[in-house]
Design an enzyme around this catalytic site. Structure first.
Site, PDB file in Angstrom:
ATOM      1  CG  HIS A  65     -54.132   6.824  48.938  1.00  0.00           C
ATOM      2  ND1 HIS A  65     -53.557   8.015  49.323  1.00  0.00           N
ATOM      3  CD2 HIS A  65     -53.713   6.610  47.669  1.00  0.00           C
ATOM      4  CE1 HIS A  65     -52.825   8.489  48.333  1.00  0.00           C
ATOM      5  NE2 HIS A  65     -52.900   7.651  47.316  1.00  0.00           N
ATOM      6  CG  ASP A 120     -53.159   9.204  52.522  1.00  0.00           C
ATOM      7  OD1 ASP A 120     -53.152   7.963  52.638  1.00  0.00           O
ATOM      8  OD2 ASP A 120     -53.043   9.799  51.430  1.00  0.00           O
ATOM      9  CB  SER A 213     -49.750   7.729  46.441  1.00  0.00           C
ATOM     10  OG  SER A 213     -50.834   8.371  45.853  1.00  0.00           O
TER      11      SER A 213
END
Length: 261
Positions: A65, A120, A213
């Protein structure tokens, strides 16, 4: 039910690329200098957006992402806003998001109930090999599943406040503990799968946030995961965070690196 938040640092170039995002560690502490030599900072148009992990001289692993059309990375940094002679800058020549990651989920302001955020992760091919030094070192992929209740360390330059984006200068670290995935399944409306890891932060008001992230989750000294998603706002006491379970992706990671060497 808590809203989900992707730990991405900004709305990219006016594109609604992700739900409202947060990516710093809330309630963490300053990492010991050069203690995380595999830590990577991912940038988009000179703006820090995500973390990452150096796997070898040519490859960085981060979250799918975090995908943008062009990016660069910094290696060997301890301080985000300071010039450091030992730090290395590299452009990314090509990005390889996992083919099983549902990119359409990034168009939602809030993830819909039942959304599957599996897979992810993304590989970044560096345009020039990293120089391996005392402060820039790769880390090996895991060879077996982590043990439940393991104490893990997560690191990043994500936001240090839960509701207002505030990036730290110093790389932040935080201890967390692995839980059964059922704990995350109870806390979230999204689908929790076996390619995810569930953690609970050791203390109140702690957790990864915007900008974290793709950063590393190190359990008992072994890289086991990368930061994926968590509650909004960050660091809600008793609410778990979710990481990508890397041992499930060893074959894809190694095959992708080999085919694009």
């Amino acid at each position: 039910m808590w809203f989900l938040i992707l730990f991405l640092a900004l709305s990219l170039g006016g594109i609604d690329a992700a739900p409202p995002v947060q990516s710093r560690i809330v309630g963490g502490f300053k990492c010991e200098k050069n203690s995380q030599p595999w830590q990577v900072a991912v940038y988009y148009h000179k703006e820090h957006i995500c973390g990452g992990v150096l796997l070898d001289r040519n490859w960085v692993l981060t979250a799918a992402h975090c995908y943008v059309d062009e990016c660069e990375v910094w290696l060997g940094k301890n301080q985000l806003f300071q010039e450091e002679p030992s730090a290395q800058n590299r452009l990314v020549s090509k990005s390889f998001p996992h083919p099983g990651f549902n990119m359409t989920l990034l168009t939602f302001e809030k993830l819909p109930p039942g959304a599957d955020f599996s897979n992810d992760l993304m590989l970044l091919r560096l345009s020039k090999p990293a120089d391996i030094t005392d402060v820039v070192k790769p880390i090996d992929l895991p060879t077996k599943e982590p043990k439940l209740d393991s104490t893990c360390l997560v690191s990043g330059w994500g936001s240090i406040t839960p509701t207002k984006w505030q990036k730290p200068d110093d790389l932040q670290c935080m201890f967390t503990k692995l839980l059964p995935n059922e704990n995350c399944a109870k806390a979230y409306l999204l689908k929790v799968t076996d390619v995810m890891l569930c953690t609970i932060e050791m203390g109140e008001d702690k957790g990864p946030c915007v900008g974290d992230s793709g950063g590393p989750l190190i359990c008992d000294g072994v890289l086991q995961g990368t930061v994926s998603i968590g509650p909004d706002p960050c660091g809600i006491p008793g609410v778990s965070a979710i990481y990508t379970n890397l041992v499930k992706f060893n074959s894809w990671i190694k095959d992708t690196m080999m085919k694009n060497a």
